[in-house]
Design an enzyme around this catalytic site. Structure first.
Site, short mmCIF file in Angstrom:
data_model
loop_
_atom_site.label_atom_id
_atom_site.label_comp_id
_atom_site.label_asym_id
_atom_site.label_seq_id
_atom_site.Cartn_x
_atom_site.Cartn_y
_atom_site.Cartn_z
N GLU A 103 8.43 2.35 3.79
CA GLU A 103 7.24 2.66 3.12
C GLU A 103 5.95 2.75 4.26
O GLU A 103 5.07 3.70 4.11
CB GLU A 103 7.17 1.77 2.04
CG GLU A 103 8.29 1.81 0.74
CD GLU A 103 9.11 0.56 1.09
OE1 GLU A 103 9.61 0.28 0.28
OE2 GLU A 103 9.61 0.68 2.40
N CYS B 75 5.10 -4.19 1.24
CA CYS B 75 4.88 -2.68 1.29
C CYS B 75 3.93 -2.45 0.11
O CYS B 75 3.34 -1.40 0.05
CB CYS B 75 6.10 -1.99 1.24
SG CYS B 75 7.29 -2.03 2.75
N CYS C 293 9.15 -3.86 -1.14
CA CYS C 293 9.17 -5.46 -1.00
C CYS C 293 7.52 -5.82 -1.30
O CYS C 293 6.83 -4.87 -1.41
CB CYS C 293 9.67 -5.75 0.35
SG CYS C 293 8.34 -5.25 1.67
N HIS D 135 8.95 -1.16 7.85
CA HIS D 135 9.80 -0.49 6.72
C HIS D 135 9.42 0.90 6.50
O HIS D 135 8.36 1.47 7.04
CB HIS D 135 8.94 -1.27 5.64
CG HIS D 135 9.55 -2.76 5.59
ND1 HIS D 135 9.59 -3.53 4.40
CD2 HIS D 135 10.16 -3.55 6.62
CE1 HIS D 135 9.92 -4.65 4.84
NE2 HIS D 135 10.44 -4.85 6.19
#
Length: 188
Positions: free
Chosen positions: A99, A130, A127, A97
């Site tokens: 992040e 993260c 999410c 992701h």
């Protein structure tokens, strides 16, 4: 004088206790503290928007690469130290992701695992995965564009972040949301 740049934008009405700024009238209890607080808030909002635009640039790059268009930047002492976007398709890695990529890049740049003087700007609410990683990084501030109604951490793990972390949401919210909607509209 430090506040000279505001002199042309402000008109003080001491008798009526109002400030006229950019054609808006604000009632106030006259004090320099209130005025300084207002400008600190406005300055932070402008910074947040500027850095969120950089995160949006990363999200657009992800969009162009066929990745879910989420972008992130990490800022330390008013300097961008990491830029990232989703790479889950490219790397065949569900943990890639934006992040996570930004945390890793920022930690490498700083030479340590803690991001205690940093702010993360990300186009979509993190999410749970993260948020957990951000909690471990001890990042003190997160700024996101739009909420993730399906997988956002606030619904599933609201305590995942570090206890001292502050979160600001809704910065350039419509632009961030529209980019996500455009991406998924093209997928259907």
């Amino acid at each position: 004088m430090k506040n000279e740049k505001y002199a042309t934008a402000l008109i003080f009405c001491k008798t009526e206790q109002k400030i006229i700024f950019k054609n808006k009238i604000f009632n106030f209890q006259f004090s320099i503290f209130n005025i300084k607080s207002y400008f600190c808030i406005m300055e932070e909002k402008n910074k947040d928007e500027m850095y969120m635009r950089k995160a949006l640039d990363e999200a657009r790059q992800a969009f162009a690469e066929g990745e879910i268009p989420i972008g992130a930047v990490v800022v330390c002492k008013d300097r961008i130290i990491a830029r990232a976007h989703n790479l889950t398709e490219t790397l065949h890695d569900v943990t890639a992701h934006a992040e996570m990529q930004a945390i890793t890049s920022a930690a490498n740049e700083l030479g340590g695992k803690y991001l205690t003087d940093c702010t993360l700007y990300v186009t979509v609410e993190p999410c749970t995965m993260c948020a957990g990683a951000l909690g471990w990084s001890q990042i003190p501030r997160i700024v996101y564009g739009c909420r993730d109604e399906k997988r956002g951490y606030t619904d599933y793990a609201p305590r995942a972040l570090h206890p001292r972390c502050t979160v600001t949401g809704g910065i350039l919210e419509e632009e961030c949301r529209q980019l996500m909607q455009d991406f998924f509209k093209g997928r259907r």
